[in-house]
Design a protein around this motif. Structure first.
Motif, PDB file in Angstrom:
ATOM      1  N   ILE A   1       0.845  -1.200   0.000  1.00 35.65           N
ATOM      2  CA  ILE A   1       0.000   0.000   0.000  1.00 35.65           C
ATOM      3  C   ILE A   1       0.881   1.252   0.000  1.00 35.65           C
ATOM      4  O   ILE A   1       0.707   2.150  -0.818  1.00 35.65           O
ATOM      5  CB  ILE A   1      -0.974  -0.002   1.198  1.00 35.65           C
ATOM      6  CG1 ILE A   1      -2.016  -1.110   1.014  1.00 35.65           C
ATOM      7  CG2 ILE A   1      -1.642   1.360   1.369  1.00 35.65           C
ATOM      8  CD1 ILE A   1      -2.824  -1.414   2.266  1.00 35.65           C
ATOM      9  N   VAL A   2       1.853   1.294   0.907  1.00 36.63           N
ATOM     10  CA  VAL A   2       2.738   2.453   1.001  1.00 36.63           C
ATOM     11  C   VAL A   2       3.576   2.590  -0.266  1.00 36.63           C
ATOM     12  O   VAL A   2       3.769   3.695  -0.779  1.00 36.63           O
ATOM     13  CB  VAL A   2       3.613   2.367   2.275  1.00 36.63           C
ATOM     14  CG1 VAL A   2       4.714   3.412   2.264  1.00 36.63           C
ATOM     15  CG2 VAL A   2       2.746   2.523   3.516  1.00 36.63           C
ATOM     16  N   SER A   3       4.045   1.479  -0.789  1.00 41.49           N
ATOM     17  CA  SER A   3       4.855   1.514  -2.007  1.00 41.49           C
ATOM     18  C   SER A   3       4.060   2.081  -3.186  1.00 41.49           C
ATOM     19  O   SER A   3       4.533   2.966  -3.905  1.00 41.49           O
ATOM     20  CB  SER A   3       5.355   0.113  -2.334  1.00 41.49           C
ATOM     21  OG  SER A   3       6.091   0.107  -3.529  1.00 41.49           O
ATOM     22  N   LEU A   4       2.842   1.597  -3.380  1.00 43.05           N
ATOM     23  CA  LEU A   4       2.027   2.061  -4.496  1.00 43.05           C
ATOM     24  C   LEU A   4       1.641   3.531  -4.333  1.00 43.05           C
ATOM     25  O   LEU A   4       1.572   4.275  -5.315  1.00 43.05           O
ATOM     26  CB  LEU A   4       0.782   1.188  -4.643  1.00 43.05           C
ATOM     27  CG  LEU A   4       0.078   1.205  -5.991  1.00 43.05           C
ATOM     28  CD1 LEU A   4       1.042   0.892  -7.129  1.00 43.05           C
ATOM     29  CD2 LEU A   4      -1.069   0.209  -5.991  1.00 43.05           C
ATOM     30  N   LEU A   5       1.457   3.977  -3.102  1.00 45.99           N
ATOM     31  CA  LEU A   5       1.126   5.386  -2.852  1.00 45.99           C
ATOM     32  C   LEU A   5       2.227   6.341  -3.284  1.00 45.99           C
ATOM     33  O   LEU A   5       1.974   7.527  -3.477  1.00 45.99           O
ATOM     34  CB  LEU A   5       0.821   5.605  -1.371  1.00 45.99           C
ATOM     35  CG  LEU A   5      -0.635   5.463  -0.959  1.00 45.99           C
ATOM     36  CD1 LEU A   5      -0.746   5.451   0.555  1.00 45.99           C
ATOM     37  CD2 LEU A   5      -1.488   6.547  -1.561  1.00 45.99           C
ATOM     38  N   GLN A   6       3.438   5.851  -3.475  1.00 44.27           N
ATOM     39  CA  GLN A   6       4.529   6.717  -3.908  1.00 44.27           C
ATOM     40  C   GLN A   6       4.317   7.223  -5.334  1.00 44.27           C
ATOM     41  O   GLN A   6       4.901   8.221  -5.733  1.00 44.27           O
ATOM     42  CB  GLN A   6       5.865   5.978  -3.809  1.00 44.27           C
ATOM     43  CG  GLN A   6       6.264   5.715  -2.373  1.00 44.27           C
ATOM     44  CD  GLN A   6       7.585   4.988  -2.275  1.00 44.27           C
ATOM     45  OE1 GLN A   6       8.499   5.243  -3.048  1.00 44.27           O
ATOM     46  NE2 GLN A   6       7.693   4.097  -1.316  1.00 44.27           N
ATOM     47  N   THR A   7       3.455   6.546  -6.088  1.00 41.35           N
ATOM     48  CA  THR A   7       3.213   6.957  -7.474  1.00 41.35           C
ATOM     49  C   THR A   7       1.820   7.550  -7.681  1.00 41.35           C
ATOM     50  O   THR A   7       1.452   7.868  -8.803  1.00 41.35           O
ATOM     51  CB  THR A   7       3.411   5.772  -8.442  1.00 41.35           C
ATOM     52  OG1 THR A   7       2.525   4.710  -8.079  1.00 41.35           O
ATOM     53  CG2 THR A   7       4.848   5.286  -8.402  1.00 41.35           C
ATOM     54  N   GLY A   8       1.024   7.683  -6.619  1.00 46.57           N
ATOM     55  CA  GLY A   8      -0.303   8.286  -6.735  1.00 46.57           C
ATOM     56  C   GLY A   8      -1.278   7.683  -5.752  1.00 46.57           C
ATOM     57  O   GLY A   8      -0.969   6.704  -5.069  1.00 46.57           O
ATOM     58  N   GLY A   9      -2.464   8.256  -5.692  1.00 48.77           N
ATOM     59  CA  GLY A   9      -3.481   7.817  -4.747  1.00 48.77           C
ATOM     60  C   GLY A   9      -4.131   6.500  -5.139  1.00 48.77           C
ATOM     61  O   GLY A   9      -3.957   6.002  -6.246  1.00 48.77           O
ATOM     62  N   LEU A  10      -4.893   5.954  -4.190  1.00 50.22           N
ATOM     63  CA  LEU A  10      -5.551   4.672  -4.377  1.00 50.22           C
ATOM     64  C   LEU A  10      -7.052   4.785  -4.131  1.00 50.22           C
ATOM     65  O   LEU A  10      -7.478   5.436  -3.176  1.00 50.22           O
ATOM     66  CB  LEU A  10      -4.990   3.634  -3.401  1.00 50.22           C
ATOM     67  CG  LEU A  10      -3.484   3.421  -3.368  1.00 50.22           C
ATOM     68  CD1 LEU A  10      -3.106   2.461  -2.257  1.00 50.22           C
ATOM     69  CD2 LEU A  10      -2.991   2.910  -4.700  1.00 50.22           C
ATOM     70  N   LEU A  11      -7.847   4.141  -4.973  1.00 52.18           N
ATOM     71  CA  LEU A  11      -9.268   3.972  -4.699  1.00 52.18           C
ATOM     72  C   LEU A  11      -9.389   2.875  -3.650  1.00 52.18           C
ATOM     73  O   LEU A  11      -8.728   1.840  -3.772  1.00 52.18           O
ATOM     74  CB  LEU A  11     -10.016   3.547  -5.957  1.00 52.18           C
ATOM     75  CG  LEU A  11      -9.965   4.491  -7.142  1.00 52.18           C
ATOM     76  CD1 LEU A  11     -10.632   3.827  -8.355  1.00 52.18           C
ATOM     77  CD2 LEU A  11     -10.651   5.788  -6.811  1.00 52.18           C
ATOM     78  N   VAL A  12     -10.212   3.095  -2.631  1.00 49.68           N
ATOM     79  CA  VAL A  12     -10.354   2.104  -1.569  1.00 49.68           C
ATOM     80  C   VAL A  12     -11.823   1.781  -1.370  1.00 49.68           C
ATOM     81  O   VAL A  12     -12.611   2.649  -0.991  1.00 49.68           O
ATOM     82  CB  VAL A  12      -9.734   2.596  -0.237  1.00 49.68           C
ATOM     83  CG1 VAL A  12      -9.873   1.532   0.846  1.00 49.68           C
ATOM     84  CG2 VAL A  12      -8.280   2.970  -0.435  1.00 49.68           C
TER      85      VAL A  12
END
Length: 173
Positions: free
Chosen positions: A62-73
């Protein structure tokens, strides 16, 4: 700089997606049938607004992917989370007891939010994310008078504990 029109578009889009995947007579709380993350992504692909998605599981991802933009949850939203505390937290101190209290308050419904940032990242001495001390920030689709100007905070540990009940997706433009 325009935040109103994109939010109106997103709410209308979600409404239309709900009509296509659920029972329209039950589409708003308290009996919201909602829509799924995979279906939302497929609709955005159909509209040529996305080329797919990346999925995150677990604190590190989750933290890794957030480095490239936001996430739909996609997530369950509990009754006790309807009123964030003075600092904008929905999950108190992020402890297992706080999550159990939220679960005991009952599910208000399924909810889709936007995980926009890691506000506080804490790592162990070996460089692993420490979910209990990591704070994440979400943008909600409710008015700016709700929570922290329409956003809320939570501890990453809450979402790790909810595990498969949450769906973390990042759109691929």
């Amino acid at each position: 700089t325009d935040t109103v029109n994109p939010e109106k578009w997103a709410i209308r889009f979600y409404h239309e997606a709900t009509d296509q995947t659920g029972d329209p007579s039950q589409e708003w709380p308290p009996t919201d049938c909602g829509s799924s993350g995979p279906y939302i992504v497929s609709e955005l692909e159909r509209l040529k607004l996305a080329k797919g998605d990346k999925i995150a599981h677990g604190a590190q991802n989750i933290v890794s992917l957030l480095q490239t933009g936001g996430l739909l949850v996609g997530q369950p939203f509990f009754n006790s989370w309807m009123t964030p505390d003075a600092n904008g937290f929905i999950d108190g101190d992020g402890s297992p007891a706080a999550l159990q209290a939220a679960i005991n308050s009952g599910v208000a419904g399924g909810h889709e939010t936007f995980l926009s940032a890691v506000e506080k990242l804490t790592l162990t001495v070996t460089g692993q994310v420490e979910p209990e001390k990591t704070v994440i920030r979400f943008r909600n689709s409710w008015t700016a008078s709700w929570g922290d100007r329409g956003s809320y905070r939570a501890h990453l540990s809450t979402y790790v504990a909810l595990g498969g009940s949450c769906d973390f997706r990042q759109l691929v433009a």
